[in-house]
Design a protein around this motif. Structure first.
Motif, PDB file in Angstrom:
ATOM      1  N   GLN A   1      21.259  53.827  27.719  1.00 19.53           N
ATOM      2  CA  GLN A   1      22.697  53.664  27.888  1.00 19.53           C
ATOM      3  C   GLN A   1      23.205  54.377  29.142  1.00 19.53           C
ATOM      4  O   GLN A   1      24.092  53.869  29.833  1.00 19.53           O
ATOM      5  N   VAL A   2      22.665  55.543  29.424  1.00 22.88           N
ATOM      6  CA  VAL A   2      23.043  56.222  30.666  1.00 22.88           C
ATOM      7  C   VAL A   2      22.699  55.350  31.871  1.00 22.88           C
ATOM      8  O   VAL A   2      23.489  55.218  32.818  1.00 22.88           O
ATOM      9  N   GLU A   3      21.534  54.732  31.856  1.00 21.59           N
ATOM     10  CA  GLU A   3      21.136  53.846  32.956  1.00 21.59           C
ATOM     11  C   GLU A   3      22.074  52.636  33.056  1.00 21.59           C
ATOM     12  O   GLU A   3      22.399  52.184  34.159  1.00 21.59           O
ATOM     13  N   GLN A   4      22.499  52.103  31.925  1.00 25.97           N
ATOM     14  CA  GLN A   4      23.462  50.999  31.946  1.00 25.97           C
ATOM     15  C   GLN A   4      24.751  51.416  32.635  1.00 25.97           C
ATOM     16  O   GLN A   4      25.289  50.683  33.489  1.00 25.97           O
ATOM     17  N   ILE A   5      25.251  52.572  32.277  1.00 24.61           N
ATOM     18  CA  ILE A   5      26.504  53.052  32.858  1.00 24.61           C
ATOM     19  C   ILE A   5      26.354  53.278  34.352  1.00 24.61           C
ATOM     20  O   ILE A   5      27.246  52.919  35.147  1.00 24.61           O
ATOM     21  N   ARG A   6      25.243  53.837  34.759  1.00 25.70           N
ATOM     22  CA  ARG A   6      24.996  54.020  36.193  1.00 25.70           C
ATOM     23  C   ARG A   6      24.999  52.672  36.919  1.00 25.70           C
ATOM     24  O   ARG A   6      25.549  52.535  38.014  1.00 25.70           O
ATOM     25  N   ALA A   7      24.397  51.669  36.303  1.00 30.15           N
ATOM     26  CA  ALA A   7      24.352  50.345  36.924  1.00 30.15           C
ATOM     27  C   ALA A   7      25.750  49.743  37.027  1.00 30.15           C
ATOM     28  O   ALA A   7      26.133  49.177  38.066  1.00 30.15           O
ATOM     29  N   PHE A   8      26.543  49.842  35.957  1.00 27.84           N
ATOM     30  CA  PHE A   8      27.902  49.304  35.989  1.00 27.84           C
ATOM     31  C   PHE A   8      28.748  49.996  37.052  1.00 27.84           C
ATOM     32  O   PHE A   8      29.598  49.366  37.696  1.00 27.84           O
ATOM     33  N   LEU A   9      28.551  51.292  37.253  1.00 33.31           N
ATOM     34  CA  LEU A   9      29.314  52.027  38.257  1.00 33.31           C
ATOM     35  C   LEU A   9      28.866  51.686  39.674  1.00 33.31           C
ATOM     36  O   LEU A   9      29.627  51.872  40.634  1.00 33.31           O
ATOM     37  N   ASP A  10      27.648  51.203  39.804  1.00 32.22           N
ATOM     38  CA  ASP A  10      27.083  50.932  41.118  1.00 32.22           C
ATOM     39  C   ASP A  10      27.346  49.485  41.541  1.00 32.22           C
ATOM     40  O   ASP A  10      28.453  49.132  41.929  1.00 32.22           O
ATOM     41  N   SER A  11      26.345  48.630  41.418  1.00 27.86           N
ATOM     42  CA  SER A  11      26.498  47.260  41.926  1.00 27.86           C
ATOM     43  C   SER A  11      26.375  46.206  40.844  1.00 27.86           C
ATOM     44  O   SER A  11      26.214  45.024  41.129  1.00 27.86           O
ATOM     45  N   GLY A  12      26.437  46.622  39.573  1.00 29.56           N
ATOM     46  CA  GLY A  12      26.390  45.663  38.487  1.00 29.56           C
ATOM     47  C   GLY A  12      25.169  45.856  37.612  1.00 29.56           C
ATOM     48  O   GLY A  12      24.112  46.310  38.052  1.00 29.56           O
ATOM     49  N   TYR A  13      25.319  45.490  36.353  1.00 26.74           N
ATOM     50  CA  TYR A  13      24.246  45.622  35.366  1.00 26.74           C
ATOM     51  C   TYR A  13      23.542  44.276  35.195  1.00 26.74           C
ATOM     52  O   TYR A  13      24.186  43.246  34.999  1.00 26.74           O
ATOM     53  N   ARG A  14      22.215  44.288  35.274  1.00 28.47           N
ATOM     54  CA  ARG A  14      21.430  43.071  35.098  1.00 28.47           C
ATOM     55  C   ARG A  14      20.925  43.012  33.658  1.00 28.47           C
ATOM     56  O   ARG A  14      20.204  43.903  33.199  1.00 28.47           O
ATOM     57  N   SER A  15      21.293  41.962  32.936  1.00 28.01           N
ATOM     58  CA  SER A  15      20.895  41.808  31.546  1.00 28.01           C
ATOM     59  C   SER A  15      19.429  41.393  31.451  1.00 28.01           C
ATOM     60  O   SER A  15      18.789  41.064  32.455  1.00 28.01           O
ATOM     61  N   SER A  16      18.916  41.385  30.223  1.00 30.07           N
ATOM     62  CA  SER A  16      17.518  40.989  30.013  1.00 30.07           C
ATOM     63  C   SER A  16      17.288  39.533  30.403  1.00 30.07           C
ATOM     64  O   SER A  16      16.162  39.125  30.680  1.00 30.07           O
ATOM     65  N   GLU A  17      18.368  38.727  30.436  1.00 32.17           N
ATOM     66  CA  GLU A  17      18.256  37.326  30.851  1.00 32.17           C
ATOM     67  C   GLU A  17      18.386  37.160  32.370  1.00 32.17           C
ATOM     68  O   GLU A  17      18.343  36.039  32.884  1.00 32.17           O
ATOM     69  N   GLY A  18      18.592  38.277  33.069  1.00 37.71           N
ATOM     70  CA  GLY A  18      18.726  38.202  34.517  1.00 37.71           C
ATOM     71  C   GLY A  18      20.140  37.976  35.004  1.00 37.71           C
ATOM     72  O   GLY A  18      20.355  37.762  36.194  1.00 37.71           O
ATOM     73  N   VAL A  19      21.116  38.011  34.089  1.00 33.48           N
ATOM     74  CA  VAL A  19      22.513  37.822  34.468  1.00 33.48           C
ATOM     75  C   VAL A  19      23.079  39.154  34.951  1.00 33.48           C
ATOM     76  O   VAL A  19      22.924  40.185  34.284  1.00 33.48           O
ATOM     77  N   VAL A  20      23.734  39.157  36.101  1.00 35.68           N
ATOM     78  CA  VAL A  20      24.356  40.367  36.628  1.00 35.68           C
ATOM     79  C   VAL A  20      25.813  40.410  36.185  1.00 35.68           C
ATOM     80  O   VAL A  20      26.581  39.477  36.440  1.00 35.68           O
ATOM     81  N   LEU A  21      26.198  41.506  35.526  1.00 37.81           N
ATOM     82  CA  LEU A  21      27.558  41.684  35.022  1.00 37.81           C
ATOM     83  C   LEU A  21      28.242  42.781  35.815  1.00 37.81           C
ATOM     84  O   LEU A  21      27.674  43.851  36.036  1.00 37.81           O
ATOM     85  N   HIS A  22      29.491  42.520  36.228  1.00 35.66           N
ATOM     86  CA  HIS A  22      30.239  43.468  37.035  1.00 35.66           C
ATOM     87  C   HIS A  22      31.413  44.021  36.224  1.00 35.66           C
ATOM     88  O   HIS A  22      32.186  43.255  35.633  1.00 35.66           O
ATOM     89  N   ALA A  23      31.554  45.331  36.185  1.00 38.61           N
ATOM     90  CA  ALA A  23      32.671  45.974  35.492  1.00 38.61           C
ATOM     91  C   ALA A  23      33.899  45.926  36.383  1.00 38.61           C
ATOM     92  O   ALA A  23      33.886  46.445  37.500  1.00 38.61           O
ATOM     93  N   VAL A  24      34.968  45.303  35.867  1.00 40.64           N
ATOM     94  CA  VAL A  24      36.204  45.153  36.631  1.00 40.64           C
ATOM     95  C   VAL A  24      37.371  45.595  35.768  1.00 40.64           C
ATOM     96  O   VAL A  24      37.693  44.930  34.774  1.00 40.64           O
ATOM     97  N   PRO A  25      38.018  46.735  36.137  1.00 41.75           N
ATOM     98  CA  PRO A  25      37.636  47.683  37.185  1.00 41.75           C
ATOM     99  C   PRO A  25      36.509  48.601  36.701  1.00 41.75           C
ATOM    100  O   PRO A  25      36.177  48.619  35.524  1.00 41.75           O
ATOM    101  N   GLY A  26      35.932  49.336  37.617  1.00 48.41           N
ATOM    102  CA  GLY A  26      34.857  50.260  37.294  1.00 48.41           C
ATOM    103  C   GLY A  26      33.770  50.282  38.338  1.00 48.41           C
ATOM    104  O   GLY A  26      33.329  51.350  38.771  1.00 48.41           O
ATOM    105  N   GLU A  27      33.324  49.102  38.759  1.00 48.79           N
ATOM    106  CA  GLU A  27      32.281  49.046  39.779  1.00 48.79           C
ATOM    107  C   GLU A  27      32.797  49.633  41.090  1.00 48.79           C
ATOM    108  O   GLU A  27      33.905  49.317  41.530  1.00 48.79           O
ATOM    109  N   ASP A  28      32.003  50.526  41.663  1.00 48.70           N
ATOM    110  CA  ASP A  28      32.332  51.205  42.920  1.00 48.70           C
ATOM    111  C   ASP A  28      33.538  52.133  42.804  1.00 48.70           C
ATOM    112  O   ASP A  28      34.119  52.537  43.820  1.00 48.70           O
TER     113      ASP A  28
END
Length: 382
Positions: free
Chosen positions: A179-206
């Motif tokens: 979960q910590v790694e997920q949060i780091r990904a969302f804060l950075d450039s997006g979280y990649r799901s197990s299906e390969g879909v990139v999800l962007h937190a809006v707001p939150g990313e960057d």
């Protein structure tokens, strides 16, 4: 950053305690006022904790952080800590991102393992394997008591009920590291799901949010913070008996990151300061009652009035002795000397202070006197 006399910065950790005879509504107002005063006194950060179904009003730290940020101007505001077992990664990042959109560059996102995780509850209430109890040690002026075992908790029924109420039916908390790694990904450039879909937190990313980990032992949290090159807060005020192991685990596992080429450690302390020692001792005399209410399994009770509270029994005192003996109580000079010893022993880059008294005015006085004695009014860039 250093302060007068070469001392490290001080910050504040607040739980919005509800005093006997008062209300949660007043506790929230008190927290807002304390944050405003702390900013004026020179404290570096103002963090709020997350607790549920007890007599502290910090059950929704993200909401409280937004209110504090709106009521202050420069002090950093954050969580100490968001309990990940109760929250989805995306919701955490989006909530902090929303606040950061209005108050950029002021938020600390502190993450912790939930104190109500099922594995911890299963271990609570079960007598620990008997080992000879380590005697109280004093290391360079700092009291290091025997570690407190979850097996000493008297009743876990309420903890179990709280866990069920905070968890959707059938839901399973993610592994903490995942979960910590997920949060780091969302804060950075997006979280990649197990299906390969990139999800962007809006707001939150960057967003301009600083990520922290919190821990009370030399286990997963301390070592993960080190491996990821993150700042870490070690909870001396919660688990004084494990502080040295916690600090060592963080430092030993640390790997430099782009933002932190070397470890950055904050250590917590529970403090009550008054103009004279006798007054400070009196104001702190119901701290043991409050800790006992937590360790009895009932959860944090209303903070009792020292003028009317009955003393704890010897049996009750035994359950909380480690916390009583490691509370920093006294005059500004006395408490400052003890805090300086804690900082020296742990090598902390910053200390975070929590102070609970029955009367809000006494809590304000405690923080003000400490700030003056520590030299916070002369904060300067290192």
């Amino acid at each position: 950053m250093t302060v007068s006399g070469g001392r490290v910065p001080l910050s504040v950790l607040d739980l919005s305690p509800v005093s006997a005879g008062s209300t949660p509504r007043q506790a929230i107002r008190n927290t807002i006022e304390l944050a405003q005063r702390a900013e004026g006194w020179g404290y570096r950060r103002f963090w709020v904790a997350e607790h549920h179904f007890v007599r502290v009003a910090s059950s929704s730290p993200v909401t409280l952080i937004g209110l504090i940020a709106a009521a202050t101007e420069t002090i950093r505001v954050g969580s100490a800590a968001v309990q990940l077992g109760h929250h989805a990664s995306a919701s955490v990042v989006e909530a902090f991102g929303t606040i950061d959109a209005l108050y950029p560059g002021r938020l600390d996102l502190g993450l912790g393992r939930s104190g109500h995780r099922a594995d911890q509850i299963r271990s609570a209430g079960v007598p620990p394997v008997h080992t000879p109890e380590r005697p109280i040690q004093v290391r360079d002026g700092v009291v290091i008591p025997p570690p407190f075992s979850p097996g000493q908790l008297l009743d876990t029924v309420r903890l179990q009920a709280g866990l069920r109420a905070l968890t959707l039916p059938g839901a399973r908390p993610l592994d903490y590291t995942e979960q910590v790694e997920q949060i780091r990904a969302f804060l950075d450039s997006g979280y990649r799901s197990s299906e390969g879909v990139v999800l962007h937190a809006v707001p939150g990313e960057d967003a301009q949010i600083e990520l922290w980990l919190f821990g009370s032992s030399g286990g997963e949290s301390a070592r993960l913070a080190g491996r990821l090159g993150l700042p870490f807060a070690a909870n001396y005020h919660v688990s004084p008996g494990t502080i040295l192991e916690t600090v060592a685990a963080y430092r030993e596992s640390f790997r430099p990151s782009a933002r932190y080429p070397k470890p950055y450690l904050v250590v917590s302390a529970d403090v009550v300061v008054a103009p004279d020692h006798a007054t400070a001792e009196h104001l702190a005399s119901t701290y043991g009652h409050w800790v006992y209410s937590i360790r009895s399994g009932a959860g944090a009770a209303e903070y009792q009035d020292p003028d009317t509270a009955q003393p704890l029994s010897e049996q009750q005192q035994r359950l909380v002795r480690d916390r009583i003996t490691t509370q920093f109580v006294g005059t500004p000079a006395e408490v400052t000397a003890r805090l300086a010893a804690l900082q020296q022993l742990t090598g902390a880059d910053e200390l975070v202070i929590t102070s609970v008294t029955h009367r809000h005015e006494d809590r304000l006085t405690s923080h003000r006197l400490l700030a003056q004695e520590w030299g916070l009014s002369h904060v300067r860039a290192a």
